[in-house]
Design an enzyme around this catalytic site. Structure first.
Site, mmCIF file in Angstrom:
data_model
loop_
_atom_site.group_PDB
_atom_site.id
_atom_site.type_symbol
_atom_site.label_atom_id
_atom_site.label_comp_id
_atom_site.label_asym_id
_atom_site.label_seq_id
_atom_site.Cartn_x
_atom_site.Cartn_y
_atom_site.Cartn_z
ATOM 1 N N ASP A 322 0.840 -1.194 0.000
ATOM 2 C CA ASP A 322 0.000 0.000 0.000
ATOM 3 C C ASP A 322 0.875 1.243 0.000
ATOM 4 O O ASP A 322 1.963 1.246 0.582
ATOM 5 C CB ASP A 322 -0.923 0.004 1.222
ATOM 6 N N LYS A 376 -10.917 5.773 -6.212
ATOM 7 C CA LYS A 376 -12.313 5.366 -6.410
ATOM 8 C C LYS A 376 -13.322 6.497 -6.279
ATOM 9 O O LYS A 376 -14.499 6.313 -6.589
ATOM 10 C CB LYS A 376 -12.672 4.268 -5.405
ATOM 11 N N LYS A 418 -19.631 0.845 -11.676
ATOM 12 C CA LYS A 418 -19.476 2.110 -12.410
ATOM 13 C C LYS A 418 -18.730 1.915 -13.731
ATOM 14 O O LYS A 418 -18.667 2.832 -14.547
ATOM 15 C CB LYS A 418 -18.768 3.132 -11.528
ATOM 16 N N VAL A 463 -21.192 6.690 1.481
ATOM 17 C CA VAL A 463 -22.228 7.650 1.817
ATOM 18 C C VAL A 463 -22.634 7.604 3.292
ATOM 19 O O VAL A 463 -22.931 8.644 3.892
ATOM 20 C CB VAL A 463 -23.455 7.422 0.898
ATOM 21 N N THR A 480 -27.581 14.174 -3.349
ATOM 22 C CA THR A 480 -27.427 14.862 -4.631
ATOM 23 C C THR A 480 -28.732 14.977 -5.403
ATOM 24 O O THR A 480 -29.002 15.981 -6.047
ATOM 25 C CB THR A 480 -26.379 14.148 -5.502
ATOM 26 N N GLU A 551 -21.539 11.930 -12.162
ATOM 27 C CA GLU A 551 -22.461 11.070 -11.417
ATOM 28 C C GLU A 551 -23.718 10.819 -12.235
ATOM 29 O O GLU A 551 -24.209 11.694 -12.944
ATOM 30 C CB GLU A 551 -22.823 11.746 -10.093
#
Length: 647
Positions: A322, A376, A418, A463, A480, A551
């Site tokens: 990492d 991400k 996505k 979220v 949103t 988005e």
């Protein structure tokens, strides 16, 4: 009496019970004769009274000895139940039988019905003296509770678990709860009572009974219920203004751990719940145990959970790689404590550094690589698209190339929903990552595979932590768009899928999880506000901010062209990879690499040429054009700018 109830010296309590038993034996002997003779003492024959007098001392001594042998002076009567009652019954029957035998031997005369009355009265008085101890303790305990803080409680579930919970809520001196009603879907139980509490109806009556009984708290006590059933019940409960608690799963029965202490607050995962993914542990164990495993991005949300679960399968060596040292250090310390015998290596470095990742794979020669390192965050990557390309696309390419070069057996890429018809650079970059592993899979001996899933509950930047932080700061909670929809899964579920995909991998597959029903983020925010003890519109507000750059309202798990292929796991599918010109793709990838290194402003346009399903939204094009124009005025822009098409 209160002082007697709270006596701490067990010997004193035993002595007092002994005196009470002596009195009841004497009293019941005379009372049995009086009842036998129509409640008239004057008509009782003298011979009967004389027999009672002569046998009284023997009767008292034998009865006390029987009670001692039955341990009726050493019972904790506060928690007396059926077992204790059976012992009392046995003691009274023996006492009556010995009295009858003794009088017969001594030639003493009493009516035969005397023994029936005597047994009845002994059973009643002995039971009352023992069980009244429990009742009086409950009475004084309840008087000691602060009435202002007593919560009216509804228990859902009239089974064994519900019975245990109700019993403890009613009789514990430390719990200011009053169980006022029980809910159960078994229609034959309606109208009956459980520990004195009425069973008032099924789940459809939860809301009306919560109002009728002024319920403050609802306890879900059905540990055998699946995640979907639990979610459906809790959604109904969430329409009330009651606090909610839930008893964890069926394993509590196995471990005999049903108690109030096991109750926990209802979490957002419960409201979103679905049946957990079942994986073939044997197959996972077979390909992880004894292997050297490398996890890139091992300090992140998914990467760290991968490391936790892999460690359980006893790998030969686990390597955490990492760039962020703090995260790497935290998972290192956690695994060292939990798995002291684990051969663990923690290395700091970036997958963008080809020499670094190659040196690690060359030195440790891992047989399995889980590639979780990636940027991400969608809005952040929209502002820094070149970084998304460098880290996600080129990082994946360099790691995959090193895995191929040094003979890694399996390479598992962590992808995202996505990547399907992406409208943002992050999703498009992950689609290119999938294309990279498909390309390598065709020509390499390494088994390359991708695992695609939706949003992960509780991960860094997700979220729910954002909503909780906003509520802690007094709000508002920002959403949103009121119609925005996402798929969710827990981190352990996501990691289980990744591990299972590794077992199924033959090369080139894109594994997809059946994630169930999508969730409206607006509903998610409202539920979380409710669970956190706030009232929407009173204590906490929701503010709609509009869709962010890149988005989209709806995420997709599979493109229409991919279709689905079943696996051995009913919840895991394989998406058929899209066909593309691999030779052209590699050339385009080279051009993209140079564009990212040169920090060019047309990188999104280049990506859209590589990924035909990537469509840059018009508002994003205009926004990028404005940024490019601003840089032009500063004289710092590259020769090539974004291509803005006419709308």
């Amino acid at each position: 009496m209160k002082d007697f109830i709270h006596l701490k010296n067990s010997k004193i309590r035993m002595f007092l019970l002994f005196l009470v038993d002596v009195v009841t034996v004497v009293m019941n002997s005379y009372l049995s004769l009086i009842v036998r003779h129509e409640m008239r003492y004057s008509i009782i024959p003298e011979v009967y009274i004389d027999s009672i007098h002569k046998y009284m001392l023997v009767n008292v001594i034998t009865t006390v000895i029987i009670f001692i042998l039955m341990k009726l002076y050493r019972r904790v009567w506060t928690f007396a139940g059926i077992h204790e009652f059976v012992l009392i019954l046995g003691g009274c029957v023996l006492s009556t039988a010995l009295q009858a035998l003794g009088m017969q031997i001594l030639g003493l005369t009493v009516p035969r019905s005397y023994y029936i009355f005597y047994l009845f009265f002994m059973l009643i008085t002995t039971t009352i003296t023992r069980f009244s101890y429990r009742g009086l303790r409950i009475l004084f305990r309840n008087r000691g509770k602060d009435r202002e803080t007593v919560l009216n409680t509804m228990v859902i579930g009239a089974g064994e678990a519900g019975s245990i919970i109700i019993h403890e809520l009613k009789y514990s001196k430390n719990l200011n709860r009053k169980v006022v009603c029980v809910i159960d879907d078994n229609r034959f139980k309606k109208g009956k009572y459980l520990h004195g509490v009425p069973i008032v109806g099924n789940r459809d009556t939860i809301i009306e009974n919560a109002e009728k009984y002024h319920v403050d708290e609802i306890v879900l006590a059905i540990p055998s219920a699946g995640s979907k059933e639990t979610r459906d019940i809790l959604k109904i409960c969430n329409q009330t203004h009651c606090a909610m608690k839930v008893l964890p799963g069926i394993y509590q029965f196995i471990n005999d751990e049903i108690s109030v202490s096991k109750l926990r607050e209802v979490s957002i995962e419960d409201l979103l719940g679905r049946d957990a993914i079942q994986i073939d542990l044997d197959s996972v164990t077979g390909y992880v145990m004894g292997k050297t495993v490398l996890v890139t991005g091992g300090g992140g949300s998914i990467g760290s959970e991968l490391c936790r679960q892999i460690a359980k399968y006893k790998p030969k060596c686990l390597i955490i790689f990492d760039i962020y040292e703090n995260n790497a250090y935290e998972i290192q310390q956690e695994l060292k404590q939990k798995y002291p015998d684990l051969n663990l290596e923690v290395l700091i470095g970036s997958v963008r550094n080809a020499k670094r990742i190659e040196s690690v794979i060359e030195l440790y020669r891992p047989e399995l690589v889980y590639h979780a390192a990636a940027h991400k965050h969608v809005p952040l990557m929209e502002d820094s698209p070149n970084e998304a390309i460098k880290n996600n696309v080129l990082g994946t390419y360099k790691t995959a190339r090193a895995a191929d070069k040094y003979g890694v057996k399996k390479f598992v890429l962590i992808s995202t929903d996505k990547a399907v018809n992406p409208t943002n650079i992050m999703g498009a970059s992950k689609r290119m990552c999938e294309m990279i592993i498909q390309t390598f899979s065709r020509y390499s001996k390494t088994e390359f595979v991708a695992v695609r899933f939706g949003n992960v509950l509780g991960s860094n930047g997700s979220v729910i932590p954002l909503f909780k932080k906003q509520m802690a700061e007094g709000g508002p909670v920002t959403v949103t768009h009121p119609d925005i929809i996402r798929y969710f899964m827990t981190i352990p579920e996501a990691v289980s899928l990744v591990l299972q995909a590794g077992a199924y991998a033959k090369g080139g597959e894109i594994f997809v999880l059946d994630m169930g029903e999508p969730v409206k983020i607006d509903d998610l925010a409202k539920n979380l506000i409710r669970l956190s003890g706030y009232t929407l519109g009173v204590d906490m507000e929701i503010k709609y901010t509009g869709l962010r750059p890149g988005e989209k309202l709806y995420e997709e798990l599979l493109t229409k062209e991919e279709g689905l292929q079943k696996t051995k796991n009913d919840l895991i599918f394989i998406g058929k990879p899209l066909d593309f010109d691999e030779e052209l793709f590699l050339k385009q990838l080279k051009r993209l690499e140079q564009a990212a290194i040169d920090e060019r402003f047309d990188v999104k346009q280049i990506v859209s040429e590589i990924v035909p399903t990537y469509h840059i939204r018009q508002e994003d094009k205009e926004r990028d054009a404005a940024i490019y124009e601003a840089f032009c005025k500063l004289g710092r822009a590259s020769h090539e700018g974004p291509i803005v098409e006419e709308s």
